[in-house]
Design an enzyme around this catalytic site. Sequence first.
Site, PDB file in Angstrom:
ATOM      1  N   GLY A  91      11.563  -3.989   7.648  1.00 53.48           N
ATOM      2  CA  GLY A  91      10.878  -3.277   8.704  1.00 53.48           C
ATOM      3  C   GLY A  91      10.357  -4.173   9.805  1.00 53.48           C
TER       4      GLY A  91
ATOM      5  N   GLN B 275      25.465   0.753  -2.022  1.00 56.53           N
ATOM      6  CA  GLN B 275      24.344   1.682  -2.142  1.00 56.53           C
ATOM      7  C   GLN B 275      24.824   3.101  -2.388  1.00 56.53           C
ATOM      8  OE1 GLN B 275      21.603   3.207   1.130  1.00 56.53           O
ATOM      9  NE2 GLN B 275      20.245   1.718   0.143  1.00 56.53           N
TER      10      GLN B 275
ATOM     11  N   GLY C 153      17.545  -4.784   9.440  1.00 57.61           N
ATOM     12  CA  GLY C 153      18.467  -3.717   9.795  1.00 57.61           C
ATOM     13  C   GLY C 153      18.686  -3.635  11.281  1.00 57.61           C
ATOM     14  N   ARG C 154      17.908  -2.787  11.953  1.00 52.44           N
ATOM     15  CA  ARG C 154      18.124  -2.541  13.382  1.00 52.44           C
ATOM     16  C   ARG C 154      18.074  -3.804  14.253  1.00 52.44           C
ATOM     17  NH1 ARG C 154      13.746   1.655  14.681  1.00 52.44           N
ATOM     18  NH2 ARG C 154      12.709   0.536  12.991  1.00 52.44           N
TER      19      ARG C 154
ATOM     20  N   CYS D 125      15.933   6.442   2.597  1.00 51.79           N
ATOM     21  CA  CYS D 125      16.459   7.099   3.795  1.00 51.79           C
ATOM     22  C   CYS D 125      15.576   8.283   4.188  1.00 51.79           C
ATOM     23  CB  CYS D 125      17.885   7.574   3.553  1.00 51.79           C
ATOM     24  SG  CYS D 125      18.604   8.411   4.993  1.00 51.79           S
TER      25      CYS D 125
ATOM     26  N   PRO E 133      21.316  -1.693   4.465  1.00 52.60           N
ATOM     27  CA  PRO E 133      22.361  -0.681   4.583  1.00 52.60           C
ATOM     28  C   PRO E 133      22.019   0.309   5.686  1.00 52.60           C
ATOM     29  CG  PRO E 133      20.960  -0.225   2.686  1.00 52.60           C
ATOM     30  CD  PRO E 133      20.516  -1.547   3.233  1.00 52.60           C
ATOM     31  N   MET E 134      22.967   0.538   6.599  1.00 51.51           N
ATOM     32  CA  MET E 134      22.766   1.484   7.694  1.00 51.51           C
ATOM     33  C   MET E 134      24.033   2.305   7.871  1.00 51.51           C
ATOM     34  SD  MET E 134      20.791  -0.938  10.488  1.00 51.51           S
ATOM     35  CE  MET E 134      21.884  -2.356  10.228  1.00 51.51           C
TER      36      MET E 134
END
Length: 321
Positions: free
Chosen positions: A201, A70, A224-225, A100, A16-17
């Site tokens: 990560g 989320q 994620g990223r 977060c 989730p971002m």
Amino acid sequence: MKIGPYLLDNQLFLAPMAGVTDRPFRQLCRDLGVGMAVSEMLSSNPRVWSSEKSLQRMDHAGETGIRSVQIAGADPELMAAAAQHNVKNGAQIIDINMGCPAKKVNKKFAGSALMQHPEQVKRILDAVVNAVDIPVTLKIRTGWDPEHRNGIEIAEIAEQAGIQALAVHGRTRACLYKGNAEYDTIKAIKASISIPVIANGDIDSPEKAKRVLEYTGVDGLMIGRPAQGNPWIFREINHYLKTGEKLPVPTADEVRRVILQHVENLHQFYGEFKGVRFARKHVGWYIQHQTNGVEFRKSFNALDSSAEQHLALMKYFDDLS
């Protein structure tokens, strides 16, 4: 991999971002092979649920796959109510944010700030798990800072509370997104509990995905990223884990088709004004390593209509071919 009654297609998760994992991007990543995509973080404060931003984040219309939503907050009762509210709106899994690192979240003692307060963590988890009849999952970091990596303690609290899967980002809150993720703590967490653990990560290639899986022994991987501008990463990792072989990079025609469709979906989902602005961000990620990407991004960011963006992208890809 299973979470509660839900059998996932594979062991890959889209992290989730905020401002990124909206419905158009979640659906795109599902189409390209992610096992489950987790929604953007939603506040447990009921006063913001009717805002345009929250309503869009709660929009699951036509969405395929398992709907994991989320929520974030620090008050057990509000978190329980938020879980119930999102179940009514179609959530099939509730994910709790305790990872977060953003200041605006942590100053309210939510997100990763909660890792400083294990008793409050327990109260929140108990409240949410008891409030809904669907699986509840949790996302954490390895600790508050490198001197206080209490991920194992929080993981054991989570298992006792009935959390059904745990995602762990391999940094502390103090680390933000700097430096390299570490996997020793994730490995230790996996060894300490019996519920599924998902490593998060710096998983930015098929080879890295395999190394993290083998080293930590986790059940799944969360990305994620590295998926920003590269949603194909899920397809590539899946193939590599199954076969040991690397897929060829996406063809120019596929890249063109995916970007154009994604931008069109953003325009439709957000409307003209916001859609154009969200498209700027995603297009910047897509083309940052393409030929003349930096120059194109500057000109693209100056465009103010969906029609102009579409024409500019068509011309950019025509010039590349």
